[in-house]
Design a protein around this motif. Structure first.
Motif, PDB file in Angstrom:
ATOM      1  N   ILE A   1      29.792  41.960  46.356  1.00  0.00           N
ATOM      2  CA  ILE A   1      29.481  42.515  45.034  1.00  0.00           C
ATOM      3  C   ILE A   1      28.975  41.404  44.123  1.00  0.00           C
ATOM      4  O   ILE A   1      27.982  41.582  43.394  1.00  0.00           O
ATOM      5  N   ALA A   2      29.610  40.247  44.171  1.00  0.00           N
ATOM      6  CA  ALA A   2      29.177  39.110  43.361  1.00  0.00           C
ATOM      7  C   ALA A   2      27.760  38.688  43.738  1.00  0.00           C
ATOM      8  O   ALA A   2      26.925  38.433  42.854  1.00  0.00           O
ATOM      9  N   ALA A   3      27.465  38.622  45.023  1.00  0.00           N
ATOM     10  CA  ALA A   3      26.120  38.253  45.463  1.00  0.00           C
ATOM     11  C   ALA A   3      25.100  39.281  44.978  1.00  0.00           C
ATOM     12  O   ALA A   3      24.018  38.917  44.506  1.00  0.00           O
ATOM     13  N   GLU A   4      25.456  40.555  45.075  1.00  0.00           N
ATOM     14  CA  GLU A   4      24.554  41.626  44.620  1.00  0.00           C
ATOM     15  C   GLU A   4      24.316  41.548  43.114  1.00  0.00           C
ATOM     16  O   GLU A   4      23.221  41.817  42.634  1.00  0.00           O
ATOM     17  N   ALA A   5      25.357  41.160  42.366  1.00  0.00           N
ATOM     18  CA  ALA A   5      25.245  41.038  40.899  1.00  0.00           C
ATOM     19  C   ALA A   5      24.687  39.684  40.478  1.00  0.00           C
ATOM     20  O   ALA A   5      24.439  39.465  39.289  1.00  0.00           O
ATOM     21  N   ASP A   6      24.536  38.776  41.443  1.00  0.00           N
ATOM     22  CA  ASP A   6      24.055  37.419  41.190  1.00  0.00           C
ATOM     23  C   ASP A   6      24.969  36.671  40.215  1.00  0.00           C
ATOM     24  O   ASP A   6      24.511  36.075  39.243  1.00  0.00           O
TER      25      ASP A   6
ATOM     26  N   PRO B   1      28.887  34.304  40.286  1.00  0.00           N
ATOM     27  CA  PRO B   1      29.899  33.708  41.163  1.00  0.00           C
ATOM     28  C   PRO B   1      31.050  34.699  41.374  1.00  0.00           C
ATOM     29  O   PRO B   1      31.402  35.450  40.460  1.00  0.00           O
ATOM     30  N   PRO B   2      31.646  34.705  42.563  1.00  0.00           N
ATOM     31  CA  PRO B   2      32.756  35.642  42.821  1.00  0.00           C
ATOM     32  C   PRO B   2      33.874  35.551  41.777  1.00  0.00           C
ATOM     33  O   PRO B   2      34.437  36.574  41.389  1.00  0.00           O
ATOM     34  N   ALA B   3      34.164  34.359  41.297  1.00  0.00           N
ATOM     35  CA  ALA B   3      35.224  34.202  40.293  1.00  0.00           C
ATOM     36  C   ALA B   3      34.893  34.955  39.001  1.00  0.00           C
ATOM     37  O   ALA B   3      35.802  35.394  38.286  1.00  0.00           O
ATOM     38  N   SER B   4      33.615  35.124  38.712  1.00  0.00           N
ATOM     39  CA  SER B   4      33.216  35.841  37.488  1.00  0.00           C
ATOM     40  C   SER B   4      33.618  37.305  37.522  1.00  0.00           C
ATOM     41  O   SER B   4      33.870  37.909  36.481  1.00  0.00           O
ATOM     42  N   ILE B   5      33.643  37.879  38.716  1.00  0.00           N
ATOM     43  CA  ILE B   5      34.048  39.287  38.834  1.00  0.00           C
ATOM     44  C   ILE B   5      35.449  39.458  38.243  1.00  0.00           C
ATOM     45  O   ILE B   5      35.720  40.431  37.539  1.00  0.00           O
ATOM     46  N   TYR B   6      36.309  38.485  38.505  1.00  0.00           N
ATOM     47  CA  TYR B   6      37.703  38.578  38.053  1.00  0.00           C
ATOM     48  C   TYR B   6      37.845  38.400  36.544  1.00  0.00           C
ATOM     49  O   TYR B   6      38.889  38.723  35.987  1.00  0.00           O
TER      50      TYR B   6
ATOM     51  N   ARG C   1      27.004  42.272  31.285  1.00  0.00           N
ATOM     52  CA  ARG C   1      27.431  41.706  32.566  1.00  0.00           C
ATOM     53  C   ARG C   1      28.367  42.681  33.287  1.00  0.00           C
ATOM     54  O   ARG C   1      28.265  42.881  34.485  1.00  0.00           O
ATOM     55  N   SER C   2      29.264  43.308  32.556  1.00  0.00           N
ATOM     56  CA  SER C   2      30.168  44.295  33.153  1.00  0.00           C
ATOM     57  C   SER C   2      29.358  45.438  33.768  1.00  0.00           C
ATOM     58  O   SER C   2      29.640  45.874  34.892  1.00  0.00           O
ATOM     59  N   ALA C   3      28.338  45.903  33.057  1.00  0.00           N
ATOM     60  CA  ALA C   3      27.479  46.974  33.571  1.00  0.00           C
ATOM     61  C   ALA C   3      26.725  46.511  34.817  1.00  0.00           C
ATOM     62  O   ALA C   3      26.559  47.283  35.775  1.00  0.00           O
ATOM     63  N   GLU C   4      26.286  45.254  34.836  1.00  0.00           N
ATOM     64  CA  GLU C   4      25.595  44.710  36.011  1.00  0.00           C
ATOM     65  C   GLU C   4      26.540  44.647  37.212  1.00  0.00           C
ATOM     66  O   GLU C   4      26.143  44.952  38.338  1.00  0.00           O
ATOM     67  N   ILE C   5      27.769  44.263  36.968  1.00  0.00           N
ATOM     68  CA  ILE C   5      28.759  44.196  38.057  1.00  0.00           C
ATOM     69  C   ILE C   5      29.055  45.604  38.582  1.00  0.00           C
ATOM     70  O   ILE C   5      29.122  45.825  39.794  1.00  0.00           O
ATOM     71  N   LEU C   6      29.211  46.573  37.676  1.00  0.00           N
ATOM     72  CA  LEU C   6      29.449  47.957  38.106  1.00  0.00           C
ATOM     73  C   LEU C   6      28.268  48.485  38.923  1.00  0.00           C
ATOM     74  O   LEU C   6      28.462  49.132  39.960  1.00  0.00           O
ATOM     75  N   ALA C   7      27.046  48.194  38.468  1.00  0.00           N
ATOM     76  CA  ALA C   7      25.856  48.646  39.197  1.00  0.00           C
ATOM     77  C   ALA C   7      25.800  48.002  40.585  1.00  0.00           C
ATOM     78  O   ALA C   7      25.469  48.662  41.581  1.00  0.00           O
TER      79      ALA C   7
END
Length: 187
Positions: free
Chosen positions: A61-66, A68-73, A36-42
């Motif tokens: 970025i959250a939308a691009e990674a599919d 929720p925005p809170a997951s980025i944090y 998931r971290s790699a997906e967020i970075l990509a």
């Protein structure tokens, strides 16, 4: 005045750069977390390439990674830390690939040619990263984060070390200033 000789060889510089990647690793909560971290970075790379780092938003970025925005944090404290993680991850991936290839080569000349060739090939294979690196990150005077500055500066230090190694081995003239030559290669 005789040019200063680099204090470290290229292998040591790459090993230290790869440790920066390990230093940047976050404590992840689940087994799927590294993926998931790699997906967020990509996703961040794609958004940074499209919108620029300054205009990029966590929601984009959250939308691009599919996710929720809170997951980025859960993975990154904020956009700034995410923007710092991208060059560390990408450059250390480049250095690791070069190290694998260079270990099969016998001369400094071959390694230097491989390093420069891989620079363009890596950019070709990772066009979004290339856009972010060359148009956003590299020219930025705002990068003060030491880990990021070091991983970017390692690029030039590796070239200087390869040039100095080639001079020591008699592959080109010793009077060649490795710093000046590296500056020409980097452009």
């Amino acid at each position: 005045m005789k040019p200063k000789t680099p204090s470290k060889d290229w292998q040591t510089l790459i090993e230290e750069a790869l440790l920066r990647r390990d230093d940047d690793a976050r404590v992840l909560k689940q087994n799927r977390s590294p993926q998931r971290s790699a997906e967020i970075l990509a996703a961040a790379i794609r958004v940074f390439a499209r919108d620029g780092i300054v205009r990029a938003r966590i929601n984009d970025i959250a939308a691009e990674a599919d996710v929720p925005p809170a997951s980025i944090y859960d993975y990154f404290p904020g956009k700034e830390e995410l923007a710092y993680a991208v060059p560390i991850q990408q450059q250390t991936e480049f250095y690791a690939e070069f190290l694998r290839r260079a270990s099969k080569l016998g001369s400094s000349r071959e390694r230097l040619v491989q390093f420069l060739h891989l620079t363009t090939d890596f950019a070709r294979r990772h066009p979004d990263w290339a856009r972010v690196l060359y148009l956003e990150v590299w020219p930025s005077v705002l990068i003060k984060e030491t880990r990021v500055r070091h991983v970017l500066d390692d690029y030039g230090r590796i070239i200087v070390s390869l040039i100095a190694e080639g001079a020591r081995r008699g592959e080109w003239p010793r009077q060649l200033n490795p710093y000046q030559t590296a500056t020409i290669f980097i452009g």
